[in-house]
Design an enzyme around this catalytic site. Structure first.
Site, mmCIF file in Angstrom:
data_model
loop_
_atom_site.group_PDB
_atom_site.id
_atom_site.type_symbol
_atom_site.label_atom_id
_atom_site.label_comp_id
_atom_site.label_asym_id
_atom_site.label_seq_id
_atom_site.Cartn_x
_atom_site.Cartn_y
_atom_site.Cartn_z
ATOM 1 N N ASP A 1 0.822 -1.216 0.000
ATOM 2 C CA ASP A 1 0.000 0.000 0.000
ATOM 3 C C ASP A 1 0.860 1.273 0.000
ATOM 4 O O ASP A 1 1.881 1.335 0.687
ATOM 5 C CB ASP A 1 -0.846 -0.057 1.289
ATOM 6 C CG ASP A 1 -1.985 0.928 1.274
ATOM 7 O OD1 ASP A 1 -2.076 1.725 0.324
ATOM 8 O OD2 ASP A 1 -2.793 0.877 2.221
ATOM 9 N N ASP B 1 -11.809 -18.069 1.786
ATOM 10 C CA ASP B 1 -12.920 -18.967 1.498
ATOM 11 C C ASP B 1 -12.732 -19.588 0.123
ATOM 12 O O ASP B 1 -11.882 -19.148 -0.658
ATOM 13 C CB ASP B 1 -14.254 -18.214 1.589
ATOM 14 C CG ASP B 1 -14.293 -16.994 0.684
ATOM 15 O OD1 ASP B 1 -14.192 -17.156 -0.543
ATOM 16 O OD2 ASP B 1 -14.414 -15.856 1.205
ATOM 17 N N GLU C 1 21.257 -12.807 11.171
ATOM 18 C CA GLU C 1 19.838 -13.018 10.836
ATOM 19 C C GLU C 1 19.676 -13.312 9.342
ATOM 20 O O GLU C 1 18.908 -14.192 8.947
ATOM 21 C CB GLU C 1 19.013 -11.782 11.214
ATOM 22 C CG GLU C 1 18.814 -11.623 12.713
ATOM 23 C CD GLU C 1 18.239 -10.257 13.092
ATOM 24 O OE1 GLU C 1 17.494 -10.197 14.074
ATOM 25 O OE2 GLU C 1 18.547 -9.250 12.407
HETATM 26 C C1 DGJ Z 1 -4.107 -4.991 5.110
HETATM 27 C C2 DGJ Z 1 -3.207 -6.113 4.701
HETATM 28 O O1 DGJ Z 1 -3.567 -7.296 5.350
HETATM 29 C C3 DGJ Z 1 -1.769 -5.719 4.994
HETATM 30 O O2 DGJ Z 1 -0.913 -6.791 4.702
HETATM 31 C C4 DGJ Z 1 -1.434 -4.520 4.184
HETATM 32 O O3 DGJ Z 1 -1.469 -4.835 2.820
HETATM 33 C C5 DGJ Z 1 -2.387 -3.374 4.517
HETATM 34 N N1 DGJ Z 1 -3.755 -3.789 4.374
HETATM 35 C C6 DGJ Z 1 -2.147 -2.209 3.618
HETATM 36 O O4 DGJ Z 1 -3.076 -1.231 3.786
#
Ligand code: DGJ
Length: 727
Positions: free
Chosen positions: A363, A530, A610
């Protein structure tokens, strides 16, 4: 032959490898459900059905010994004396709420049926039985579809309601299936949860009140899953009757189980009737989504393996159905919204060195999105942040040796966006009411073709203009304020389902246009895990919670229906971003192996030690890839059973017993704790095995009967892999 019609007995019997399902048309044309259980030689089992009439159960005038209220029915409908929960509420043109389905015809078709516009299991090797029932008064036909995939003990059901009358009808409830079970005491296992805590195992007695599992959120949701198991009270992993039911649908759903006043249990499953009111005009049809069912006479384990195989082989599609999926690194927890191209490229550079194969830009790459308040709907790259075009960023990542993936949330729209400015009517909004906001976003009205087309075109433009190998399709709120400006008042009860039809159509178009792209479904983590979504996208981000210990419960619950191969699972940093827990990196890796395995961290900030550990993990994961992804899956102990064990263990084994891999994680911390053992499953009893290449050889029967002692390392949350190979 999986489907057998006995004309003399008027029975239809469906056979799978280990199960049998029988129906009978009674003398009055009612399609009764006779049996669903262990396979046996053909015999008309209708003698076992109890049809007695008791007080306050209405009967047809010509049938004093029969009441719809007691008959075991394949299509249960309201209005004519069946007071139990039922699958169909049909409002006729005369205003009556009644249907009286009677046998009309039957047909056996080669291959498993499909449902236009809806996801469904497929398979040329399968068979289909269509039993058509017709209302005794009106020209309304109920085509009952039964699909049989013999090899996986899978039987699917769906109903196509065809209105051949010359007036409209309304469906106020149209569920996919009724399952009437014989007298007995049953439990229902369901999977509840919330964001970061999806699919928690819960088992409840089915008693005389109604037990409901449902979603009215416009998505299958984190809160409940459209998969349940009906089981005998004594059923466990290895023993007892279990009937698994998975709805192939991602929207509002409902499962109700009820023991009636005569102690008979009925289960119905399908689209949730809340805010559902669907007009079927004269000459038109309505198709319910399908429900996939597996019966097991040997507990939950056998049932899960049937679902796993059927989902892998006959539900998931596309180029990545069997292909090895790339190990990915996702920048969400590494940077959240705060990144630019240089940052991503530096992550790609370091990731390439340890064997990662794909970088996902999450995002924040589009419009003006530097936080979650803006820009959903504006699917054009923020070239300032990307320090150039999307194409050039993809090239830079590719040049580091990684494939490039990208995040979208195509079903939502921010109130602050170009799209909203231009088309405020694209968002759901009830006239005269201010819509509810959730994470600063509204829902796009996907019941409208032009809205889906707008998004389709925007996505195509992005995907065509850069070398994109992976898409994460997210959905971060649930649907409220449901109202479509494109539909008249009397059709507003169709919007939830029309939304799903719009979404599925868009997914079909986009996934077939870009067959080389690996699509991963996501909904604030695992809010839409689902069978519906799995038809379009072969993996799902299981949860935003990547803590290895919390994941034990999440992946355990998910595993009852869904195969390892579909579960997105990543290694993230400690303290964990969701719960601040600190766990060994090795344990985080071991847990993520039993999923897609990827990284959710800033690799540039990891120490050399790591990085070396992650490099080792990728090699190890690849070594076991085929076994983990395609082996039979066994739950050895439950993370919900702290009283009996401090370990959660599970196993994958080759079907022929030649190799197995057990993972055990110690999730409890006790001083001076008692030694524990686990029993391996699925080995050959008479063959000898080595464990992790040991000198010592162990008899298969001994490993399965006496077991292995857990290795106990004295630190928090240790875990171990036990690789069991033929000696
Ligand atoms: C919810 C997702 O589950 C996260 O992994 C991430 O992509 C955020 N949204 C981004 O807004």
């Amino acid at each position: 032959m999986a489907i057998f019609e006995n004309k003399q007995d008027k029975t239809f019997t469906l056979y799978t490898k280990n199960t049998m399902y029988q129906m009978k048309v009674d003398d009055f044309g009612v399609l009764q459900h006779i049996y669903y259980g262990k396979r046996m030689e053909y015999v008309d089992l209708s003698y076992s059905a109890w049809l007695g009439v008791v007080s306050f159960s209405p009967n047809p005038i010509d049938r004093v010994n029969y009441s719809n209220n007691h008959a075991p029915l394949e299509l249960s409908a309201c209005g004519l004396g069946d007071f139990r929960i039922n699958a169909l509420a049909l409002r006729n043109h005369d205003g009556s709420l009644a249907a009286d389905p009677r046998f009309y015809s039957a047909e056996v078709i080669k291959g498993k049926y499909s449902i236009p516009g809806l996801p469904a299991f497929y398979g040329e090797e399968g068979e289909t039985l269509v039993i058509t029932l017709k209302d005794s008064l009106y020209d309304i036909y109920f085509h009952m579809y039964y699909g049989v995939l013999e090899e996986y003990d899978l039987i699917t059901r769906a109903v196509r309601i065809e209105n051949k009358s010359d007036r409209s009808i309304k469906l106020e409830r149209a569920l996919s299936a009724t399952l009437d079970l014989p007298n007995g005491r049953y439990d229902m296992v369901s999977f509840y949860g919330r964001h970061t805590r999806e699919r928690m195992y819960e088992r409840a007695n089915i008693n005389h009140s109604r037990l409901t599992v449902e979603s009215v959120r416009g998505a299958s949701s984190h809160m409940q899953n459209p998969f349940v198991i009906i089981a005998d009270r004594e059923t466990n992993e290895d023993y007892g009757d279990a009937w698994g039911m998975a709805l192939v649908y991602s929207g509002n759903f409902m499962v109700i189980a009820e023991m009636d006043h005569m102690d008979k249990t009925r289960v119905i499953i399908g689209i949730n009737p809340e805010n559902f009111n669907y007009e079927v005009p004269a000459g038109d049809v309505f198709c319910t989504p399908e429900v996939a069912m597996v019966y097991s006479d040997a507990g939950f384990g056998k049932m899960s393996n049937c679902f796993h195989k059927a989902i892998r082989n006959n539900l998931c599609r596309g180029e990545y159905k069997y292909a090895e999926r790339p190990v990915l690194i996702n920048n969400w927890e590494a940077t959240y919204f705060d990144f630019n191209a240089d940052k991503l490229v530096s992550m790609a550079r370091d990731a390439a060195k340890i064997g990662v194969e794909l970088l996902v830009m999450d995002d924040g790459w589009f419009g003006n999105r530097d936080n979650d308040t803006t820009s959903l709907g504006d699917w054009f790259p923020n070239e300032e942040k990307l320090q150039g075009t999307l194409k050039s960023l993809a090239e830079r990542v590719n040049n580091e040796g990684l494939k490039f993936g990208i995040w979208f949330e195509p079903e939502c729209i921010s109130s602050v966006s170009e799209l909203y400015k231009e088309h405020p009517d694209y968002a759901f909004k009830i006239p005269g009411r201010e819509p509810q906001i959730s994470r600063w976003q509204y829902i796009l009205d996907y019941s409208r073709k032009e809205v889906c087309d707008n998004i389709y075109e925007q996505l195509c433009k992005v995907l065509e203009n850069a070398n994109i190998s992976y898409v994460k399709w997210d959905f971060n709120r649930h649907i409220s304020d449901l109202y479509s400006v494109a539909l008249p008042a009397e059709k507003q009860g169709e919007v939830y389902h029309r939304y799903m039809l719009g979404l599925y159509d868009l997914l079909e178009r986009i996934t077939s246009k870009f067959p080389h792209i690996l699509f991963e479904s996501c909904s604030g983590g695992g809010g839409r895990f689902d069978c519906g979504m799995l038809y379009y996208m072969p993996q799902v981000w299981t949860s935003d919670n990547s803590d290895a210990i919390d994941r034990l419960k999440i992946q355990y619950g998910t595993s009852f229906a869904y195969p390892v191969r579909t579960m997105g699972a990543h290694v993230s940093v400690c303290p964990n971003h969701q719960n601040a827990r600190v766990t060994p990196l090795q344990t985080r890796g071991n847990v993520a192996y039993f999923g897609t395995y990827g990284l959710e961290l800033d690799i540039t900030k990891m120490t050399d030690e790591e990085k070396a550990e992650i490099k080792r993990q990728i090699v190890e994961f690849k070594k076991y890839y085929n076994l983990i992804q395609f082996g039979d899956y066994y739950r050895l102990s439950s993370p919900f059973d702290e009283e009996n064990s401090l370990y959660c263990a599970w196993e994958v084994a080759r079907e022929d017993g030649s190799e197995a891999l057990v993972c055990a994680v110690r999730y409890g911390q006790d001083a001076n704790s008692a030694p524990e053992t686990f029993k391996v499953k699925g080995l050959c009893p008479n063959k000898f095995y080595r464990i992790n290449g040991s000198e010592e050889k162990y008899l298969g029967q001994a490993l399965m009967t006496v077991g292995i002692r857990y290795k106990y390392d004295f630190f928090s949350y240790p875990s171990n892999l036990y690789h069991i190979t033929l000696a």
